[in-house]
Design a protein around this motif. Sequence first.
Motif, PDB file in Angstrom:
ATOM      1  N   GLY A 326       0.740  -1.177   0.062  1.00 33.76           N
ATOM      2  CA  GLY A 326       0.074  -0.022   0.199  1.00 33.76           C
ATOM      3  C   GLY A 326       0.823   1.133   0.077  1.00 33.76           C
ATOM      4  O   GLY A 326       0.252   2.423  -0.059  1.00 33.76           O
ATOM      5  N   GLY A 327       2.123   1.196   0.420  1.00 35.06           N
ATOM      6  CA  GLY A 327       2.973   2.415   0.304  1.00 35.06           C
ATOM      7  C   GLY A 327       4.130   2.405   1.368  1.00 35.06           C
ATOM      8  O   GLY A 327       4.326   1.250   1.768  1.00 35.06           O
ATOM      9  N   PHE A 328       4.914   3.513   1.489  1.00 38.11           N
ATOM     10  CA  PHE A 328       5.686   3.531   2.640  1.00 38.11           C
ATOM     11  C   PHE A 328       5.213   3.787   3.936  1.00 38.11           C
ATOM     12  O   PHE A 328       4.508   4.692   4.234  1.00 38.11           O
ATOM     13  CB  PHE A 328       6.706   4.755   2.288  1.00 38.11           C
ATOM     14  CG  PHE A 328       7.471   4.618   0.821  1.00 38.11           C
ATOM     15  CD1 PHE A 328       7.872   3.294   0.283  1.00 38.11           C
ATOM     16  CD2 PHE A 328       7.612   5.659   0.204  1.00 38.11           C
ATOM     17  CE1 PHE A 328       8.293   3.366  -0.875  1.00 38.11           C
ATOM     18  CE2 PHE A 328       8.194   5.751  -1.058  1.00 38.11           C
ATOM     19  CZ  PHE A 328       8.687   4.731  -1.625  1.00 38.11           C
ATOM     20  N   PHE A 329       5.452   2.770   5.021  1.00 44.07           N
ATOM     21  CA  PHE A 329       4.889   2.830   6.228  1.00 44.07           C
ATOM     22  C   PHE A 329       5.667   4.018   6.808  1.00 44.07           C
ATOM     23  O   PHE A 329       6.928   4.094   7.013  1.00 44.07           O
ATOM     24  CB  PHE A 329       4.950   1.671   6.991  1.00 44.07           C
ATOM     25  CG  PHE A 329       3.852   0.530   6.386  1.00 44.07           C
ATOM     26  CD1 PHE A 329       2.905   0.565   7.042  1.00 44.07           C
ATOM     27  CD2 PHE A 329       4.431   0.010   5.318  1.00 44.07           C
ATOM     28  CE1 PHE A 329       1.797  -0.546   6.518  1.00 44.07           C
ATOM     29  CE2 PHE A 329       3.330  -1.136   4.957  1.00 44.07           C
ATOM     30  CZ  PHE A 329       2.038  -1.253   5.403  1.00 44.07           C
ATOM     31  N   PHE A 330       5.259   4.720   7.906  1.00 42.30           N
ATOM     32  CA  PHE A 330       5.942   5.766   8.750  1.00 42.30           C
ATOM     33  C   PHE A 330       6.740   4.676   9.863  1.00 42.30           C
ATOM     34  O   PHE A 330       6.171   3.765   9.971  1.00 42.30           O
ATOM     35  CB  PHE A 330       4.889   6.598   9.602  1.00 42.30           C
ATOM     36  CG  PHE A 330       4.036   7.438   8.535  1.00 42.30           C
ATOM     37  CD1 PHE A 330       4.734   8.625   8.237  1.00 42.30           C
ATOM     38  CD2 PHE A 330       2.783   7.329   8.436  1.00 42.30           C
ATOM     39  CE1 PHE A 330       4.063   9.453   7.514  1.00 42.30           C
ATOM     40  CE2 PHE A 330       2.130   8.208   7.554  1.00 42.30           C
ATOM     41  CZ  PHE A 330       2.934   9.383   7.203  1.00 42.30           C
ATOM     42  N   GLY A 331       8.077   5.277   9.846  1.00 40.09           N
ATOM     43  CA  GLY A 331       8.969   4.406  10.502  1.00 40.09           C
ATOM     44  C   GLY A 331       9.942   3.541   9.446  1.00 40.09           C
ATOM     45  O   GLY A 331      10.930   2.995   9.895  1.00 40.09           O
ATOM     46  N   ASP A 332       9.652   3.807   8.109  1.00 46.17           N
ATOM     47  CA  ASP A 332      10.527   3.276   6.966  1.00 46.17           C
ATOM     48  C   ASP A 332      11.679   4.060   6.902  1.00 46.17           C
ATOM     49  O   ASP A 332      11.617   5.090   6.672  1.00 46.17           O
ATOM     50  CB  ASP A 332       9.661   3.028   5.738  1.00 46.17           C
ATOM     51  CG  ASP A 332       8.795   1.595   5.980  1.00 46.17           C
ATOM     52  OD1 ASP A 332       9.120   0.942   6.885  1.00 46.17           O
ATOM     53  OD2 ASP A 332       7.932   1.312   5.085  1.00 46.17           O
ATOM     54  N   VAL A 450       8.133  13.311   6.171  1.00 43.41           N
ATOM     55  CA  VAL A 450       8.899  12.453   5.222  1.00 43.41           C
ATOM     56  C   VAL A 450      10.173  13.538   4.992  1.00 43.41           C
ATOM     57  O   VAL A 450       9.876  14.588   4.587  1.00 43.41           O
ATOM     58  CB  VAL A 450       8.117  12.429   3.992  1.00 43.41           C
ATOM     59  CG1 VAL A 450       8.763  11.684   2.760  1.00 43.41           C
ATOM     60  CG2 VAL A 450       6.698  11.699   4.090  1.00 43.41           C
ATOM     61  N   VAL A 451      11.312  12.582   4.996  1.00 43.41           N
ATOM     62  CA  VAL A 451      12.621  13.215   4.610  1.00 43.41           C
ATOM     63  C   VAL A 451      13.180  12.784   3.586  1.00 43.41           C
ATOM     64  O   VAL A 451      13.129  11.560   3.212  1.00 43.41           O
ATOM     65  CB  VAL A 451      13.447  13.031   5.961  1.00 43.41           C
ATOM     66  CG1 VAL A 451      14.935  13.729   5.652  1.00 43.41           C
ATOM     67  CG2 VAL A 451      12.800  13.809   7.269  1.00 43.41           C
ATOM     68  N   PHE A 452      13.956  13.714   2.522  1.00 41.46           N
ATOM     69  CA  PHE A 452      14.609  13.021   1.485  1.00 41.46           C
ATOM     70  C   PHE A 452      15.877  13.398   1.416  1.00 41.46           C
ATOM     71  O   PHE A 452      16.334  14.674   1.926  1.00 41.46           O
ATOM     72  CB  PHE A 452      13.978  13.576  -0.032  1.00 41.46           C
ATOM     73  CG  PHE A 452      12.520  13.294  -0.054  1.00 41.46           C
ATOM     74  CD1 PHE A 452      12.282  12.038  -0.833  1.00 41.46           C
ATOM     75  CD2 PHE A 452      11.384  13.989   0.316  1.00 41.46           C
ATOM     76  CE1 PHE A 452      10.886  11.755  -0.900  1.00 41.46           C
ATOM     77  CE2 PHE A 452      10.167  13.639   0.064  1.00 41.46           C
ATOM     78  CZ  PHE A 452       9.771  12.548  -0.353  1.00 41.46           C
ATOM     79  N   VAL A 453      16.898  12.533   1.336  1.00 40.96           N
ATOM     80  CA  VAL A 453      18.356  12.600   1.437  1.00 40.96           C
ATOM     81  C   VAL A 453      18.830  12.191   0.313  1.00 40.96           C
ATOM     82  O   VAL A 453      19.083  11.120  -0.121  1.00 40.96           O
ATOM     83  CB  VAL A 453      19.108  11.884   2.680  1.00 40.96           C
ATOM     84  CG1 VAL A 453      20.570  12.296   2.646  1.00 40.96           C
ATOM     85  CG2 VAL A 453      18.260  12.337   4.184  1.00 40.96           C
ATOM     86  N   ASP A 454      19.391  13.370  -0.584  1.00 46.91           N
ATOM     87  CA  ASP A 454      20.063  13.150  -1.632  1.00 46.91           C
ATOM     88  C   ASP A 454      21.574  13.601  -1.855  1.00 46.91           C
ATOM     89  O   ASP A 454      21.700  15.029  -2.242  1.00 46.91           O
ATOM     90  CB  ASP A 454      19.067  13.681  -2.972  1.00 46.91           C
ATOM     91  CG  ASP A 454      19.538  13.397  -4.131  1.00 46.91           C
ATOM     92  OD1 ASP A 454      20.256  12.712  -4.428  1.00 46.91           O
ATOM     93  OD2 ASP A 454      19.078  14.158  -5.259  1.00 46.91           O
ATOM     94  N   ASP A 488       8.410   8.345  14.018  1.00 47.69           N
ATOM     95  CA  ASP A 488       7.364   7.858  13.099  1.00 47.69           C
ATOM     96  C   ASP A 488       7.139   8.500  11.828  1.00 47.69           C
ATOM     97  O   ASP A 488       6.404   8.884  11.386  1.00 47.69           O
ATOM     98  CB  ASP A 488       6.180   7.660  14.025  1.00 47.69           C
ATOM     99  CG  ASP A 488       5.101   6.834  13.371  1.00 47.69           C
ATOM    100  OD1 ASP A 488       5.410   5.768  12.707  1.00 47.69           O
ATOM    101  OD2 ASP A 488       3.694   7.041  13.404  1.00 47.69           O
ATOM    102  N   VAL A 489       8.331   8.712  11.205  1.00 43.67           N
ATOM    103  CA  VAL A 489       8.760   9.096   9.797  1.00 43.67           C
ATOM    104  C   VAL A 489       9.073   8.518   8.883  1.00 43.67           C
ATOM    105  O   VAL A 489       9.639   7.399   8.922  1.00 43.67           O
ATOM    106  CB  VAL A 489       9.388  10.558   9.906  1.00 43.67           C
ATOM    107  CG1 VAL A 489       8.968  11.619  10.882  1.00 43.67           C
ATOM    108  CG2 VAL A 489      10.727   9.989  10.134  1.00 43.67           C
ATOM    109  N   VAL A 490       9.064   8.641   7.570  1.00 43.06           N
ATOM    110  CA  VAL A 490       9.609   8.130   6.428  1.00 43.06           C
ATOM    111  C   VAL A 490      10.760   8.784   6.014  1.00 43.06           C
ATOM    112  O   VAL A 490      10.576   9.981   5.919  1.00 43.06           O
ATOM    113  CB  VAL A 490       8.639   8.004   5.334  1.00 43.06           C
ATOM    114  CG1 VAL A 490       9.343   7.512   3.884  1.00 43.06           C
ATOM    115  CG2 VAL A 490       7.243   7.058   5.544  1.00 43.06           C
ATOM    116  N   ILE A 491      11.783   8.326   5.792  1.00 46.35           N
ATOM    117  CA  ILE A 491      13.145   8.644   5.222  1.00 46.35           C
ATOM    118  C   ILE A 491      13.454   8.155   4.008  1.00 46.35           C
ATOM    119  O   ILE A 491      13.740   6.827   3.840  1.00 46.35           O
ATOM    120  CB  ILE A 491      14.242   8.759   6.392  1.00 46.35           C
ATOM    121  CG1 ILE A 491      13.924   9.555   7.576  1.00 46.35           C
ATOM    122  CG2 ILE A 491      15.525   9.217   5.683  1.00 46.35           C
ATOM    123  CD1 ILE A 491      14.750   9.666   8.672  1.00 46.35           C
TER     124      ILE A 491
END
Length: 595
Positions: A326-332, A450-454, A488-491
């Motif tokens: 279903g998608g990215f779970f929080f904590g992933d 949600v955090v994006f690290v590039d 409880d965030v998605v990174i």
Amino acid sequence: MSYQMKASDVFGFASSCGCQTKQKGDELFFKLCPYCCGGEHRDKETFSVNLKTGAFKCFRSSCGKQGHFVELARDFGYPLDVDEPKRAFRRLPQKEVVSSAEAVAYMESRGISAAVTKKYRITTQTEHKNILVFPFYDEKNILVSAKYRKIDFDRTKDKSKEWFVKDTKPILFGMNHCNSFDRVIITEGQIDSLSVSECGFENAVSVPNGANGFTWLNYCYDWLDQFQEIIVFGDCENGKVTLADPLSKRIKKPIKVVRPVDYLGEKDANDLLRRYGKQAIVSCIENAEVMKVSNIVPLAEVKSVDYSTMPKIRTNIETLDRAIAGGFFFGDLIALTGKCGEGKSTFMSQLACEVLEQGERILIYSGELAPVNVKYWLHLQLAGSENLIKRVSSRGDSYFVIDPEAEKLIELWYNGRAFVYQNNYVSTDEDCEDLLQTIEQTIQRCAVRVVFVDNLMTAMEGVYDQNGLFQAQSRFVGSLKRLAMQYDVVIVLIAHPRKGNAKDFTNDSVSGSADITNKADIVLCYQKAAPDSFFDSSLMVTKNRHNGTVLKGDDAIGLIFSETTKRLSTKADQPRRYGWERYKTMRTDDFDEIV
């Protein structure tokens, strides 16, 4: 004489320095390095001592202190039996000790009967009746030490409340009254052990000098190890029994601990005895539980979840969402990899659009693009082709700009929900920690979900030593996973693969530490499609902790890339409308209502 390595010395050193520790196998990790104290950012668990070899090391590159435990003890003034004879303790005269009337009266005021006071030979100094004397006898009934306690202690006048006869051997109080090896109860003070004895428990002893003083352990370890059951009845402070944790780290045998709830709001055994009577003490001991291992819970107590109802971030790529439950779970922690220049950052940017569409807040770190370029790419994908204006440069090159009114609406739509890391590059190992700290603060203060690290390599740019690089990568990725779970965030982390054939990609193909993919919950590989393919690119799922479904080879998801909007889709004519377009018909003076 030469020093013989003893694990108890390492624990003793840590205790003397007030250092919190955690044992992992033969390594004892200190919460903070004794030399650098974790540096400016107070890095934790970067210093360890091997309990067998004595080798120690700080893994912070800016410290790097290493050597043998003997050197560590020398540097901090901790005494060891090195090149000197074994310490000779003072021998006390073995004369009969008779309890004084003053000692009996005082102990009765603390709920201890005259019979118990006389049994343990509690008395007072001959010339100072206000000073109690607790004689310490070993298991052979030999008087080896004595502790003094001032009854009328005044903090404003007196230097010490309790003290020992100088140069005597430290042992447990009450050893000579233990008459079997079935069960022993250890308290944090002599009056507490007498309170337990008052309630009919013969095998009651006390540590000589508080919860963190373990000078006695080396001399009582073998004796204590003979007991079938050890119960800790220490002081209860802030919902914890203070003696339990440090003692459990120093003895191999499992211990039981009095439950904090059974203290009934009191601090120790003597308080309980005086307030609630003997039965309260009996209940404490009979209800004592085996000390729980940190971070371990019975599986039956783990709450079952319905993955279909858990909140998650959808990618809007139907095949991908279906594959990952279903998608990215929080904590992933999501690891996104692929060759340089093949579109990983574009795919990440589109994921950011989808997160904003779902009403969440985002933080983007890019080590390669300035914030203005991150914004431009994101706006192209959010705008769509009908909101782009074609321009032609003086050299004849064509490019697209976003319609100013559409751009204004886009900004108002995500205002307060999108953040970008200001610096273009991270240059040192310390800056890696600064990035982590900034991510954590943004999660805390701006409610980012949600955090994006590039990307990982630019975050590691200041680390040059190869071994140090792998360790730094492992720590960095581990910290990202910790942040994901804690808040409880998605990174989403972009990591480059090693050179090789894209068709043969595995999780081990990611460049750097193996912990990158080991610690990730989902690993995605984005790459260009074969030249004869209908699609421009493909997306593989090579690791999936949600349900185990992976998509590789012919099962990879084909994606079509729009050169104009930079959007990715599974169908050439697939329309995508984002929330900001709902406000197209609004007047300019109504924009405040969007925010």
